[in-house]
Motif scaffolding. Structure first.
Motif, short mmCIF file in Angstrom:
data_model
loop_
_atom_site.label_atom_id
_atom_site.label_comp_id
_atom_site.label_asym_id
_atom_site.label_seq_id
_atom_site.Cartn_x
_atom_site.Cartn_y
_atom_site.Cartn_z
N ASN A 21 -2.05 -1.11 0.50
CA ASN A 21 -2.01 0.13 1.29
C ASN A 21 -3.32 0.37 2.04
O ASN A 21 -3.94 1.43 1.98
CB ASN A 21 -1.69 1.34 0.41
CG ASN A 21 -1.36 2.58 1.25
OD1 ASN A 21 -0.83 2.47 2.35
ND2 ASN A 21 -1.66 3.75 0.71
N VAL A 22 -3.74 -0.66 2.78
CA VAL A 22 -4.93 -0.56 3.62
C VAL A 22 -4.56 -0.99 5.03
O VAL A 22 -3.59 -1.73 5.24
CB VAL A 22 -6.08 -1.44 3.08
CG1 VAL A 22 -6.56 -0.92 1.74
CG2 VAL A 22 -5.65 -2.91 2.97
N ARG A 23 -5.32 -0.53 5.98
CA ARG A 23 -5.07 -0.91 7.37
C ARG A 23 -5.56 -2.34 7.60
O ARG A 23 -6.37 -2.87 6.84
CB ARG A 23 -5.76 0.07 8.32
CG ARG A 23 -7.23 0.23 8.07
CD ARG A 23 -7.81 1.46 8.75
NE ARG A 23 -9.23 1.57 8.45
CZ ARG A 23 -10.20 1.07 9.21
NH1 ARG A 23 -9.88 0.42 10.33
NH2 ARG A 23 -11.46 1.21 8.87
N PRO A 399 6.71 6.16 -6.63
CA PRO A 399 5.67 5.36 -5.99
C PRO A 399 4.81 6.15 -5.00
O PRO A 399 3.59 5.94 -4.93
CB PRO A 399 6.45 4.25 -5.27
CG PRO A 399 7.72 4.14 -6.02
CD PRO A 399 8.04 5.52 -6.46
N LEU A 400 5.44 7.08 -4.24
CA LEU A 400 4.66 7.84 -3.27
C LEU A 400 3.77 8.87 -3.96
O LEU A 400 2.64 9.10 -3.54
CB LEU A 400 5.60 8.53 -2.27
CG LEU A 400 6.28 7.60 -1.27
CD1 LEU A 400 7.14 8.40 -0.31
CD2 LEU A 400 5.26 6.78 -0.48
N GLN A 401 4.28 9.51 -5.01
CA GLN A 401 3.44 10.46 -5.74
C GLN A 401 2.24 9.75 -6.37
O GLN A 401 1.15 10.32 -6.45
CB GLN A 401 4.27 11.15 -6.83
CG GLN A 401 3.51 12.25 -7.57
CD GLN A 401 3.23 13.45 -6.69
OE1 GLN A 401 4.13 14.12 -6.22
NE2 GLN A 401 1.95 13.71 -6.44
N CYS A 402 2.43 8.51 -6.75
CA CYS A 402 1.34 7.74 -7.34
C CYS A 402 0.25 7.45 -6.32
O CYS A 402 -0.91 7.20 -6.69
CB CYS A 402 1.88 6.45 -7.93
SG CYS A 402 0.72 5.56 -8.98
N LEU A 403 0.60 7.44 -5.03
CA LEU A 403 -0.38 7.18 -3.98
C LEU A 403 -1.11 8.43 -3.51
O LEU A 403 -2.01 8.34 -2.68
CB LEU A 403 0.33 6.52 -2.77
CG LEU A 403 0.90 5.12 -2.99
CD1 LEU A 403 1.68 4.67 -1.76
CD2 LEU A 403 -0.21 4.13 -3.31
N LEU A 411 -0.41 6.53 4.45
CA LEU A 411 0.23 5.22 4.51
C LEU A 411 -0.18 4.53 5.80
O LEU A 411 -0.21 5.16 6.87
CB LEU A 411 1.75 5.34 4.44
CG LEU A 411 2.33 6.06 3.22
CD1 LEU A 411 3.84 6.10 3.30
CD2 LEU A 411 1.90 5.37 1.93
N THR A 412 -0.47 3.25 5.74
CA THR A 412 -0.90 2.51 6.91
C THR A 412 0.30 2.12 7.78
O THR A 412 1.46 2.39 7.43
CB THR A 412 -1.68 1.26 6.50
OG1 THR A 412 -0.82 0.40 5.75
CG2 THR A 412 -2.88 1.64 5.65
N THR A 451 7.31 1.09 10.08
CA THR A 451 5.95 0.60 10.33
C THR A 451 5.04 1.65 10.92
O THR A 451 3.92 1.34 11.32
CB THR A 451 6.00 -0.62 11.27
OG1 THR A 451 6.66 -0.26 12.49
CG2 THR A 451 6.76 -1.78 10.62
N GLU A 452 5.48 2.88 10.99
CA GLU A 452 4.64 3.96 11.53
C GLU A 452 3.66 4.44 10.46
O GLU A 452 4.02 4.57 9.29
CB GLU A 452 5.50 5.14 11.99
CG GLU A 452 6.39 4.83 13.18
CD GLU A 452 7.24 6.03 13.55
OE1 GLU A 452 7.09 7.10 12.92
OE2 GLU A 452 8.07 5.90 14.48
N PRO A 453 2.40 4.72 10.87
CA PRO A 453 1.47 5.30 9.89
C PRO A 453 1.87 6.73 9.55
O PRO A 453 2.48 7.43 10.36
CB PRO A 453 0.12 5.26 10.63
CG PRO A 453 0.48 5.24 12.08
CD PRO A 453 1.79 4.51 12.19
N LEU A 454 1.55 7.15 8.33
CA LEU A 454 1.94 8.48 7.87
C LEU A 454 0.77 9.12 7.15
O LEU A 454 0.11 8.49 6.31
CB LEU A 454 3.15 8.39 6.93
CG LEU A 454 3.63 9.70 6.30
CD1 LEU A 454 4.18 10.63 7.37
CD2 LEU A 454 4.66 9.44 5.22
N LYS A 455 0.52 10.38 7.49
CA LYS A 455 -0.53 11.15 6.82
C LYS A 455 -0.03 12.56 6.59
O LYS A 455 0.29 13.29 7.54
CB LYS A 455 -1.81 11.17 7.66
CG LYS A 455 -2.96 11.91 6.98
CD LYS A 455 -4.22 11.86 7.84
CE LYS A 455 -5.36 12.59 7.15
NZ LYS A 455 -6.61 12.55 7.96
#
Length: 476
Positions: A21-23, A399-403, A411-412, A451-455
């Motif tokens: 989960n890195v760019r 999985p998302l809550q863990c991130l 998310l990249t 494939t879109e970044p998400l913040k």
């Protein structure tokens, strides 16, 4: 062909950037931070259950492998260009480590060509031993090998002398036109060669007794996948005048077919058909007439073209289509087992995340932070049929809550199928991520492309409570 199908099915390479989960432009510090966080999550010593411990060891190995590749500059450059399979090509260990991406690409293509040539040589040029009672086994073996190679001794000898001549003359091709002169005891040869991406031009002059001539040739290279080329040349000298034109096309990965029409005085009209397969060359010279007749020129030009189109349509295309269908069926079977394997890995990762997720939720609830209520990943349909949707999407809430870290989820731009706890539920189809989350007491929903970044949360979603108890919006 198989590699192309694997790319279409999305099974070619695991995405190390998505796993961590890195760019793609991540620094060493970003890689190390993500690696440490995943190591704490998947470290085998943190799990007492034997099954969970085994699954944690497997996931820990994946994470460690991804970090090793991305933290090494050369391995990372190779992976960025060619993916995981690029690292499996033999020969990288002898490559200098200070290479640019362009140099690495060129080196990879060279190593790939050498590997393909070795494999093809084993298939098309087998070696045989023929025992002989007169102790001449080596001689018979050489003759047998030449017969198996599909070329006669005379043709090989001509090619051998041509190679020697090229080594002596050092004829070079470059994007710029450069003259080259060669002197011999009885001959003087000079030539101008211009080679570009789309064309090749040669002008040559040879003076000597009895071989003197002036030759000019031009070749145009089409930029298509079949590498089609058309060429023409004119050569005149003491022997007379010769005009040649023809075409060349790639019919398979290692096979090239070419046809050349020769019209000359006093040679007449002839047709040459050549088939190259790896190192094998098959020549079919057809002499049509000793005189220059329009009918002979017409049949020599139209005949091979008509035969090629007929063979292409009736034999080659059906064969290639059948091969693709067989490969597709085979890849579908492989993809089914691959999807099952990755699903099992994702489910194991979710089990390993449970304890960490509970701690994250408790910490976020205490400060009214970010809580992932529901999250789905896959292909969403428009008929709102929950039964149909369940076959195309998977639950990725855990999985998302863990991130989530410091009330933020980032998310990249990589495919989310490579994230820990994710897998691809509909290989080859367009996917999205749908989120329902709670932040500062308010619920929000977001839909993001694969494939879109998400913040999240977004800046406009930060809220504060006024004295009168009403929520008011402000930008953080």
């Amino acid at each position: 062909m198989a590699a192309a199908l694997e790319n279409e099915l999305g099974l070619d390479n695991e995405d190390y950037y998505s796993l961590l989960n890195v760019r793609r432009e991540a620094t060493q510090d970003e890689l190390k931070s993500s690696y440490r966080r995943l190591c704490m999550l998947y470290h085998p010593d943190k799990h007492r259950d034997p099954e969970l411990k085994r699954q944690a060891e497997q996931l820990f190995t994946y994470v460690h492998q991804a970090y090793e590749v991305l933290s090494d500059p050369q391995s990372r450059a190779i992976y960025d260009i060619f993916g995981k399979k690029g690292l499996e090509v033999e020969g990288w260990e002898v490559v200098e480590r200070k290479r640019t991406p362009a140099e690495i690409r060129e080196e990879y293509e060279r190593l790939q060509r050498e590997r393909d040539e070795r494999r093809l040589q084993q298939r098309t040029n087998p070696k045989v031993d023929i025992p002989d009672q007169n102790d001449k086994s080596s001689e018979h073996t050489e003759v047998a090998n030449k017969r198996l190679n599909g070329t006669s001794e005379a043709v090989w000898d001509i090619k051998h002398h041509a190679d020697l001549l090229n080594r002596k003359t050092h004829l070079l091709t470059s994007p710029l036109s450069q003259p080259h002169c060669v002197f011999n005891c009885t001959l003087m040869t000079t030539s101008i060669v211009r080679d570009t991406k789309t064309s090749h031009f040669t002008l040559a002059l040879q003076l000597g007794v009895p071989h003197s001539y002036l030759m000019m040739s031009y070749q145009y290279k089409f930029q298509d996948e079949d590498q089609t080329k058309v060429k023409g040349s004119i050569k005149t000298g003491f022997f007379g005048t010769l005009v040649e034109y023809g075409a060349e096309r790639k019919i398979s990965r290692h096979s090239v077919v070419a046809a050349t029409v020769s019209i000359g005085v006093p040679q007449g009209v002839s047709l040459k058909i050549r088939l190259n397969r790896a190192s094998q060359t098959y020549l079919f010279p057809i002499h049509l007439t000793d005189q220059i007749l329009p009918s002979a020129v017409f049949y020599a030009t139209v005949g091979p073209l008509a035969i090629y189109l007929a063979v292409q349509k009736l034999i080659i295309m059906p064969y290639v289509r059948a091969q693709k269908e067989q490969e597709l069926e085979k890849q579908k079977e492989v993809s089914a087992s691959e999807i099952a394997r990755r699903k099992q890995e994702a489910e194991a990762a979710v089990l390993l995340m449970q304890e960490s997720v509970k701690r994250i939720i408790d910490a976020e609830e205490s400060k009214m932070g970010l809580i992932i209520l529901n999250a789905w990943y896959g292909k969403f349909v428009s008929d709102n049929s929950q039964k149909h949707e369940s076959a195309k999407v998977i639950d990725v809430t855990v999985p998302l809550q863990c991130l989530v870290k410091d009330s933020k989820l980032i998310l990249t731009e990589a495919s989310k199928a490579g994230l820990p706890g994710f897998y691809d539920p509909c290989v080859g189809e367009e996917k999205s991520l749908k989120l329902l989350y709670q932040f500062r007491g308010a619920m929000h929903q977001v839909l993001s492309g694969d494939t879109e970044p998400l913040k999240i949360p977004k800046q406009c979603e930060y809220r504060c409570v006024d004295i009168d108890g009403c929520f008011r919006m402000f930008v953080h």
